[in-house]
Design an enzyme around this catalytic site. Structure first.
Site, short mmCIF file in Angstrom:
data_model
loop_
_atom_site.label_atom_id
_atom_site.label_comp_id
_atom_site.label_asym_id
_atom_site.label_seq_id
_atom_site.Cartn_x
_atom_site.Cartn_y
_atom_site.Cartn_z
N CYS A 155 -15.67 -31.24 -15.02
CA CYS A 155 -16.87 -30.74 -14.32
C CYS A 155 -17.34 -31.68 -13.22
CB CYS A 155 -18.00 -30.59 -15.33
SG CYS A 155 -17.57 -29.52 -16.69
N ARG A 170 -10.73 -32.49 -9.26
CA ARG A 170 -10.90 -32.80 -10.68
C ARG A 170 -10.51 -31.63 -11.57
NH1 ARG A 170 -14.72 -36.79 -12.18
NH2 ARG A 170 -14.78 -38.25 -10.49
N TRP A 205 -15.33 -27.02 -15.86
CA TRP A 205 -14.03 -26.96 -16.55
C TRP A 205 -14.37 -26.57 -17.98
CZ3 TRP A 205 -8.78 -28.28 -15.52
CH2 TRP A 205 -7.98 -28.53 -16.63
N ASN A 243 -23.05 -32.19 -16.85
CA ASN A 243 -21.70 -32.62 -17.26
C ASN A 243 -21.83 -33.32 -18.60
OD1 ASN A 243 -20.70 -31.79 -14.84
ND2 ASN A 243 -20.29 -33.84 -14.03
N GLY A 244 -20.86 -33.17 -19.48
CA GLY A 244 -20.89 -33.87 -20.76
C GLY A 244 -21.06 -32.91 -21.92
N GLU A 297 8.44 -43.23 -24.75
CA GLU A 297 7.44 -42.97 -23.71
C GLU A 297 7.14 -44.25 -22.93
OE1 GLU A 297 6.39 -40.55 -22.25
OE2 GLU A 297 4.47 -41.10 -21.38
N LYS A 300 7.77 -44.66 -18.91
CA LYS A 300 6.71 -45.07 -17.98
C LYS A 300 7.22 -46.23 -17.13
CE LYS A 300 4.71 -42.43 -18.04
NZ LYS A 300 4.82 -41.25 -18.81
N GLU A 311 9.93 -45.19 -14.58
CA GLU A 311 9.44 -44.34 -13.50
C GLU A 311 8.77 -45.12 -12.38
OE1 GLU A 311 7.04 -41.47 -15.97
OE2 GLU A 311 8.04 -40.03 -14.68
N HIS A 353 23.02 -51.36 -34.71
CA HIS A 353 24.23 -50.52 -34.66
C HIS A 353 24.82 -50.49 -33.25
CE1 HIS A 353 23.66 -49.28 -38.77
NE2 HIS A 353 22.38 -49.04 -38.49
N LYS A 373 5.68 -34.41 -9.22
CA LYS A 373 4.75 -34.19 -10.34
C LYS A 373 5.15 -32.96 -11.15
CE LYS A 373 1.20 -35.02 -12.85
NZ LYS A 373 1.43 -36.03 -13.89
O1 M6R Z 1 4.63 -30.65 -16.62
P1 M6R Z 1 5.55 -31.02 -17.74
O2 M6R Z 1 4.85 -31.68 -18.86
O3 M6R Z 1 6.38 -29.87 -18.21
O4 M6R Z 1 6.54 -32.08 -17.11
C1 M6R Z 1 7.62 -32.59 -17.83
C2 M6R Z 1 8.18 -33.81 -17.18
O5 M6R Z 1 8.67 -33.51 -15.91
C3 M6R Z 1 7.14 -34.93 -17.06
O6 M6R Z 1 6.59 -35.25 -18.30
C4 M6R Z 1 7.77 -36.20 -16.45
O7 M6R Z 1 8.68 -36.75 -17.35
C5 M6R Z 1 6.68 -37.20 -16.07
N1 M6R Z 1 6.95 -37.74 -14.78
C6 M6R Z 1 6.54 -38.30 -17.06
O8 M6R Z 1 5.68 -39.31 -16.65
#
Ligand code: M6R
Length: 604
Positions: free
Chosen positions: A2, A27, A75, A99-100, A480, A484, A487, A503, A599
């Site tokens: 929001c 947002r 939102w 908001n909130g 994960e 990160k 990337e 192993h 993205k």
């Molecule tokens: O929009 P999605 O969650 O389907 O996207 C999946 C992946 O492309 C996404 O998680 C990607 O691995 C990110 N860049 C991770 O940080």
């Protein structure tokens, strides 16, 4: 999420409010509205969907000369995204935007309804304006009625209220949700929930502190602290750079999104927890009839949340669960049985590979569910059922808050199914719900923690690779963490199950191999510790993350003591996110738009 704007002055109030709302569009929102008070008359417009719909509705409405106005982008959290639920909310002679969350809105609403007040919306916000008008009948001034109202609210809020009884005044209150007021030489006053709408209008701004409330008129900015002491506004020059203002002072969107996790997780939990049950209004419990297995399918970070979910589904709901990488699933001629619930997970809801698997499952006649952050996305439209995460728009390519809200939803969903299948005692379920309430607190970033990680990051800029290691749900978290780092730092990193290192990968161990070890106190601690000791004995450089001091590590990042492994999971999640961020910053990389990545991946 929001957004709020407000204006008091002589310029074109309508345009100023709409322009301000446009600055808050990034947002994310699903409805918007404005209310303008001029010559003792209110004009109010609301529209579902994009601001263009509100612009269309207001095209014949013009404002000139003095007016006060408030506006809002919503939102949806409490009640669907409809016009009635959109702000500003109306009483007899007043309007409010908020908001909130008003946590005690149910009690307030009951008592107002008992007095004969009719509610138009399903929101928590509407109680504010009715409570104000109730107090207005008792108190001497509008300000006294407003102060009393604020003292009766529990929860988090940023509020603007305008009323005919003082038609040249905007009342405000802030507690736990950001808000600021800006001024200029033309004696105009601007309000907003972040800097951007004020850029180019206000010269100086005052950021309200939690507990501040008061009013703004032509002659005065009256601010009171929570103990009712009058405060002097503290004005400072406003940034002139819109992009940096959108980042609310953070260096990168990714950093801002890491810090936002506490709030968006709280939003994701909102209205879904009671003492002894999880509520998903969007799901029909009969949807799970005849389901004996769950198959989760996703890509990237969403795949990691799916893997985390699989541990919880089997552990809590005692239901068979498997996890698939969407791009693999598509072409391997998988067997699909009708008693399987097919769940896709996606931040964007548009990822091509995941979307295709959803189509395959539908074609095979399976029931389908999507866990997604974007309403009306392709997956949301296609699946039989949908649970929306409430992370708000995620701008950083490296996903952070989306992952946090996905795992939160899966924790809730595993308990929801556990209750349906009667696989957990009510005492245990109540305790799990109690733990869930602790998640927003567990992901708060402290200065001490961030500073420590910043300092440590300089020791991890070289070497021949990283292994993030963990057991159980900490294995997907290790995956994960490694993703990160890859990337945004472009360094090689792998996530591995701790027990699997011996192993093969342990052959790589030397001082130039960096091991990031996830050592939860409440899950297989001794086992994981032995695995780390094996690596330490072979001279790998070790950075351990744990609540318990660990002397075999070269570096140690301490998380807070807590009572459950999932709360450790969330704390460690923040640590690995910040570590990646700070390594990337030191390497001079583009944190928000790393090379070669997009993205939303809409190609297969
Ligand atoms: O929009 P999605 O969650 O389907 O996207 C999946 C992946 O492309 C996404 O998680 C990607 O691995 C990110 N860049 C991770 O940080």
């Amino acid at each position: 999420m929001c957004g709020i704007v407000g204006y008091l002055g002589e310029k074109n109030t309508k345009e100023i409010l709409l322009d301000g709302l446009k600055e808050l569009e990034y947002r994310g929102y699903d409805s918007a509205g404005i209310a303008v008070l001029q010559n003792k008359t209110f004009s109010n417009y609301k529209a579902v969907g994009k601001l263009i719909n509100l612009e269309e509705k207001t095209k014949d409405f013009t404002t000139k000369d003095f007016a006060v106005g408030i506006g809002h982008t919503r939102w949806a959290t409490h009640g669907k995204p409809t016009e009635l639920n959109a702000h500003p909310h109306v009483g007899e002679n007043s309007y409010v935007v908020h908001n909130g969350i008003i946590e005690n809105y149910v009690e307030l609403k009951r008592s107002l309804e008992a007095d004969g007040v009719k509610f138009l919306s399903q929101t928590d916000t509407e109680v504010i304006v009715h409570q104000f008008e109730k107090n207005l009948k008792i108190e001497k001034t509008a300000f006294e009625a407003f102060s009393k109202t604020i003292s009766e609210l529990e929860g988090a809020y940023a509020i603007l209220l305008v009323t005919k009884s003082e038609d040249a005044t905007i009342f405000f209150a802030k507690h736990g949700s950001p808000m600021l007021v800006g001024i200029n030489q033309e004696n105009e006053k601007y309000f907003a929930s972040s800097d951007t709408p004020l850029i180019g209008h206000a010269k100086e701004v005052n950021y309200f502190e939690d507990g501040d409330y008061g009013f703004v008129s032509n002659d005065e900015i009256a601010i009171f602290s929570k103990d009712a002491k009058k405060q002097k506004p503290v004005f400072q020059a406003i940034s002139t750079n819109r992009l940096s203002a959108q980042k609310d002072g953070y260096r990168f969107f990714m950093e801002k999104e890491i810090y936002e996790q506490s709030d968006v997780i709280a939003d994701t939990l909102l209205g879904r927890l009671s003492e002894d049950a999880i509520h998903f209004d969007e799901l029909d419990p009969a949807f799970f009839d005849g389901i004996n297995e769950i198959k989760l399918c996703a890509c990237g970070t969403s795949y990691h949340s799916a893997l985390t979910a699989s541990y919880m589904f089997e552990r809590y709901a005692k239901i068979r669960c498997s996890v698939e990488i969407a791009s693999e699933f598509r072409y391997r001629e998988p067997l699909m049985c009708k008693d399987t619930l097919f769940v896709v997970i996606s931040q964007s809801g548009e990822t091509a590979d995941t979307l295709e698997t959803l189509k395959m499952a539908k074609k095979a006649g399976l029931k389908t569910l999507v866990v997604c952050n974007v309403d009306n996305s392709s997956m949301v439209r296609l699946a039989d059922a949908c649970i929306l995460t409430r992370a708000g728009i995620e701008k950083g390519v490296a996903s952070t808050k989306a992952f946090a809200t996905q795992v939160t939803v899966f924790w809730m969903l595993s308990l929801y199914i556990a209750k349906l299948r009667d696989t957990m005692t009510s005492k245990k379920l109540a305790h799990q719900i109690f733990l869930l309430r602790g998640v927003p607190g567990s992901v708060k970033v402290t200065d001490t923690m961030h500073e420590r990680i910043k300092r440590l990051s300089k020791r991890y800029l070289h070497g021949h690779g990283f292994f993030f290691i963990g057991r159980d749900v900490f294995f997907p978290l290790a995956l994960e963490g490694a993703l990160k780092l890859k990337e945004i730092s472009y360094l090689h990193a792998e996530g591995y199950p701790s027990g699997e290192m011996k192993h093969g990968p342990i052959a790589l161990a030397d001082p130039e191999l960096f091991t990031i070890a996830l050592l939860p106190q409440h899950l297989l601690y001794e086992k994981s510790k032995s695995n780390v000791e094996e690596l330490s004995a072979r001279d790998s450089t070790i950075c351990a993350i744990s609540a318990i001091e660990f002397d075999k590590a070269d570096d140690f990042i301490q998380i807070n003591q807590c009572e459950d492994y999932m709360l450790e999971f969330f704390q460690m999640m923040v640590v690995v996110q910040l570590l990646s961020l700070e390594i990337s910053v030191r390497l001079g990389n583009d944190v928000d738009m790393p090379r070669n990545l997009a993205k939303s991946v809409t190609v297969e």
